[in-house]
Design a protein around this motif. Sequence first.
Motif, mmCIF file in Angstrom:
data_model
loop_
_atom_site.group_PDB
_atom_site.id
_atom_site.type_symbol
_atom_site.label_atom_id
_atom_site.label_comp_id
_atom_site.label_asym_id
_atom_site.label_seq_id
_atom_site.Cartn_x
_atom_site.Cartn_y
_atom_site.Cartn_z
ATOM 1 N N THR A 1 3.787 2.281 -0.593
ATOM 2 C CA THR A 1 3.822 1.205 -1.569
ATOM 3 C C THR A 1 3.571 1.737 -2.972
ATOM 4 O O THR A 1 2.648 2.527 -3.195
ATOM 5 N N ALA A 2 4.398 1.302 -3.924
ATOM 6 C CA ALA A 2 4.222 1.738 -5.304
ATOM 7 C C ALA A 2 2.958 1.134 -5.887
ATOM 8 O O ALA A 2 2.557 0.017 -5.527
ATOM 9 N N ALA A 3 2.305 1.874 -6.784
ATOM 10 C CA ALA A 3 1.105 1.366 -7.448
ATOM 11 C C ALA A 3 1.482 0.167 -8.318
ATOM 12 O O ALA A 3 2.558 0.131 -8.913
ATOM 13 N N PRO A 4 0.617 -0.832 -8.378
ATOM 14 C CA PRO A 4 0.918 -1.989 -9.223
ATOM 15 C C PRO A 4 0.983 -1.595 -10.691
ATOM 16 O O PRO A 4 0.224 -0.746 -11.155
ATOM 17 N N LYS A 5 1.882 -2.229 -11.405
ATOM 18 C CA LYS A 5 2.062 -1.899 -12.819
ATOM 19 C C LYS A 5 0.981 -2.551 -13.674
ATOM 20 O O LYS A 5 0.510 -3.650 -13.367
ATOM 21 N N PRO A 6 0.589 -1.891 -14.773
ATOM 22 C CA PRO A 6 -0.281 -2.561 -15.739
ATOM 23 C C PRO A 6 0.378 -3.849 -16.241
ATOM 24 O O PRO A 6 1.608 -3.951 -16.288
#
Length: 242
Positions: free
Chosen positions: A2-7
């Motif tokens: 899973t990609a890290a959540p964006k700021p």
Amino acid sequence: MTAAPKPIMLWAVPRSRSTAFLRVMMERGDLEVAHEPFSYLQDDGRFSFAGRTVTSPVELLDVMLEVSASGRRVFAKDTSDYTYTPLFEDERLFTDVIHTFMIREPESAIASHYAMNPEATLDEYGFEYLHAIFEAVRSATGETPLVIDGDDLVARPEVTVRAYCEHVGLEFVPEALRWDPGEQAGWRRTNRWHAEVAQSSGLVARAPTRRETPATNEHLRRVADHHRPYYEALARARPSAA
């Protein structure tokens, strides 16, 4: 994987109740929150965030991306009374950050801003530049960013915050709509601008004190006339305007 959540960035016209919204984000406890980091950086030449001190907008963006990637998502709000040209030359701002926007009916926002700073220039009232940021994001991403309204925030706090959270991929935390009054270290440098939020314990509209408005002041009328088309263009992107 899973990609890290964006700021998450909230770009706001000054005096739109954006600090009250930021206070909600602080109360959640699960975000790394930055109060007007790019504005403070321009004023001071440096900004400290998440234990790092940076001296340029690109450095600050580096840190925001690194912190979010490490597992603690960043929420930052900034205002459109400054311009951020070097930042907007970095492609990562569009590809790796979620952008949201906050407006407020111009007569109220302009009257409130003038009461705090009667020397403000036409540009510092911020609607025109906020619209420019909005269009830059829409052009770069091909998507229309979320726009919320400060008046909706205090009239329908749960509905407004819940919809915002859903849009940016946050769990809605109803307990974050209430807090203990008090100043916050992150905005101590500009405390006088945030006195109402510091004295508050939630999202409640307050009757304004007696002040000059576009209806009573010719200068403010011209300011409002200039900025209203940009407000109206942004207001059309509010969910309730769809």
